[in-house]
Design a protein around this motif. Structure first.
Motif, PDB file in Angstrom:
ATOM      1  N   VAL A  10       8.786  -6.701  -9.090  1.00  0.00           N
ATOM      2  CA  VAL A  10       7.641  -5.929  -8.602  1.00  0.00           C
ATOM      3  C   VAL A  10       8.150  -4.743  -7.787  1.00  0.00           C
ATOM      4  CG1 VAL A  10       5.582  -5.976  -7.145  1.00  0.00           C
ATOM      5  CG2 VAL A  10       6.162  -7.962  -8.554  1.00  0.00           C
ATOM      6  N   PRO A  11       7.665  -3.523  -8.049  1.00  0.00           N
ATOM      7  CA  PRO A  11       8.115  -2.360  -7.266  1.00  0.00           C
ATOM      8  C   PRO A  11       7.906  -2.573  -5.774  1.00  0.00           C
ATOM      9  CG  PRO A  11       6.856  -1.648  -9.183  1.00  0.00           C
ATOM     10  CD  PRO A  11       6.744  -3.142  -9.123  1.00  0.00           C
ATOM     11  N   VAL A  12       8.943  -2.274  -5.016  1.00  0.00           N
ATOM     12  CA  VAL A  12       8.893  -2.500  -3.572  1.00  0.00           C
ATOM     13  C   VAL A  12       7.795  -1.669  -2.923  1.00  0.00           C
ATOM     14  CG1 VAL A  12      10.217  -2.366  -1.423  1.00  0.00           C
ATOM     15  CG2 VAL A  12      11.357  -3.021  -3.549  1.00  0.00           C
ATOM     16  N   ILE A  65       4.490  -3.494  -2.390  1.00  0.00           N
ATOM     17  CA  ILE A  65       4.496  -4.437  -1.272  1.00  0.00           C
ATOM     18  C   ILE A  65       4.414  -3.681   0.054  1.00  0.00           C
ATOM     19  CG2 ILE A  65       5.728  -6.356  -0.210  1.00  0.00           C
ATOM     20  CD1 ILE A  65       4.858  -6.907  -3.072  1.00  0.00           C
ATOM     21  N   GLU A  66       5.163  -2.599   0.155  1.00  0.00           N
ATOM     22  CA  GLU A  66       5.154  -1.814   1.398  1.00  0.00           C
ATOM     23  C   GLU A  66       3.781  -1.190   1.648  1.00  0.00           C
ATOM     24  OE1 GLU A  66       8.332   0.918   0.873  1.00  0.00           O
ATOM     25  OE2 GLU A  66       9.887  -0.525   1.465  1.00  0.00           O
ATOM     26  N   MET A 108      -2.302  -5.826   5.414  1.00  0.00           N
ATOM     27  CA  MET A 108      -2.530  -7.099   4.740  1.00  0.00           C
ATOM     28  C   MET A 108      -1.565  -8.161   5.268  1.00  0.00           C
ATOM     29  SD  MET A 108      -3.188  -6.194   0.714  1.00  0.00           S
ATOM     30  CE  MET A 108      -4.517  -5.110   0.197  1.00  0.00           C
ATOM     31  N   SER A 109      -2.066  -9.368   5.404  1.00  0.00           N
ATOM     32  CA  SER A 109      -1.219 -10.482   5.800  1.00  0.00           C
ATOM     33  C   SER A 109      -0.325 -10.874   4.622  1.00  0.00           C
ATOM     34  CB  SER A 109      -2.081 -11.677   6.210  1.00  0.00           C
ATOM     35  OG  SER A 109      -2.818 -12.162   5.090  1.00  0.00           O
ATOM     36  N   PRO A 110       0.773 -11.606   4.874  1.00  0.00           N
ATOM     37  CA  PRO A 110       1.642 -12.034   3.767  1.00  0.00           C
ATOM     38  C   PRO A 110       0.889 -12.814   2.689  1.00  0.00           C
ATOM     39  CG  PRO A 110       2.752 -12.376   5.847  1.00  0.00           C
ATOM     40  CD  PRO A 110       1.350 -11.972   6.183  1.00  0.00           C
ATOM     41  N   LEU A 111      -0.048 -13.681   3.101  1.00  0.00           N
ATOM     42  CA  LEU A 111      -0.802 -14.465   2.127  1.00  0.00           C
ATOM     43  C   LEU A 111      -1.720 -13.569   1.302  1.00  0.00           C
ATOM     44  CD1 LEU A 111      -1.445 -17.267   1.031  1.00  0.00           C
ATOM     45  CD2 LEU A 111      -3.234 -17.479   2.763  1.00  0.00           C
ATOM     46  N   ARG A 150      -3.283 -10.623  -3.620  1.00  0.00           N
ATOM     47  CA  ARG A 150      -3.888  -9.413  -4.172  1.00  0.00           C
ATOM     48  C   ARG A 150      -2.894  -8.444  -4.809  1.00  0.00           C
ATOM     49  NH1 ARG A 150      -8.748  -7.344  -0.146  1.00  0.00           N
ATOM     50  NH2 ARG A 150     -10.095  -9.191  -0.374  1.00  0.00           N
ATOM     51  N   VAL A 151      -1.627  -8.532  -4.409  1.00  0.00           N
ATOM     52  CA  VAL A 151      -0.664  -7.545  -4.894  1.00  0.00           C
ATOM     53  C   VAL A 151       0.457  -8.205  -5.695  1.00  0.00           C
ATOM     54  CG1 VAL A 151       0.968  -5.726  -4.238  1.00  0.00           C
ATOM     55  CG2 VAL A 151      -1.168  -6.014  -2.955  1.00  0.00           C
TER      56      VAL A 151
END
Length: 250
Positions: free
Chosen positions: A138-140, A143-144, A151-154, A159-160
């Motif tokens: 997944v392109p970093v 996530i960034e 957004m929280s980690p969960l 969602r991403v």
């Protein structure tokens, strides 16, 4: 039609494979249903283990990563038949030791539940590596961007990360499903009435080994072909829009 079947010498085969006694076709289909039931449960259980295992390997602490590394290495190194025997007999014995230690009577674990648990542990190790590789693909930047939005980690995972990694994970997950369906045959050694054991019993009773094992192979092949169609559609859905994104980037 009956005359043609008899002329081809297939009347006895048709009788053996008929759904009603004295045919064994119903037994084979019942065994196939049990195999699919165990495979679906083990596959789902393995995906849950794999998802948390992949995140643990990528984001966990040193102890978590080391434990997961040992788990995936051992499961992938030891033959699956040996693992099934160890997990089934040792796991059942440990559970009953704990139960009796608290003063309760020994419990009888159903074949389906034990099969799902045993194969799920095996599936989880492979799913961990498949999903870990998909997450890394997944392109970093995505996530960034999710983190930048707060957004929280969960929530980021739901969602991403998971939607974005699906297209990379589907081919490997499709192979894991096929492995799960075939690994159910190994459960015959501990007495689970799945397709292989039903086939063996039918062949031993009638001495028609070629007929029944060929029929079992045909059933496994049908499951494989149908699964291929389903996973192709899922992969096409997961890759929807990727081409337009690449064209936009060019």
């Amino acid at each position: 039609m009956n005359t043609l079947v008899e002329a081809l010498g297939l009347s006895h085969t048709v009788e053996l494979l008929s759904l009603s006694p004295p045919g064994w076709g119903g037994n084979l289909l019942r065994g196939l249903a049990h195999s699919l039931e165990i495979a679906i449960g083990a596959y789902a259980f393995g995906l849950i283990i794999g998802l948390f295992g992949a995140y643990g390997k990528l984001n966990g602490g040193p102890v978590v990563r080391d434990l997961l590394g040992v788990y995936t290495t051992v499961v992938r190194a030891v033959p699956e038949l040996v693992l099934i025997l160890i997990l089934y007999f040792v796991g059942t014995d440990l559970l009953n030791r704990v139960v009796t230690g608290f003063g309760y009577e020994r419990v009888e674990i159903s074949g389906v539940a034990a099969g799902i648990w045993v194969l799920g542990i095996v599936q989880g190790a492979y799913a961990t590596e498949v999903l870990r590789g998909a997450i890394l693909a997944v392109p970093v930047g995505q996530i960034e961007a999710a983190r930048a939005y707060g957004m929280s980690p969960l929530l980021t995972m739901r969602r991403v990360t998971i939607p974005a990694m699906m297209s990379f994970a589907i081919p490997g997950l499709a192979n894991l499903w096929l492995i799960a369906t075939k690994d159910t045959a190994l459960l015959a050694i501990v007495g689970f009435h799945e397709l292989t054991l039903e086939t063996k019993q039918a062949a031993s009773s009638t001495r028609a080994y070629f007929t029944f094992f060929l029929a079992a192979g045909g059933l496994y092949l049908c499951v494989t072909l149908l699964s291929g169609v389903v996973f192709k559609r899922v992969e096409r859905w997961a890759r929807k829009g990727q081409r337009s994104l690449r064209e936009a980037g060019s």
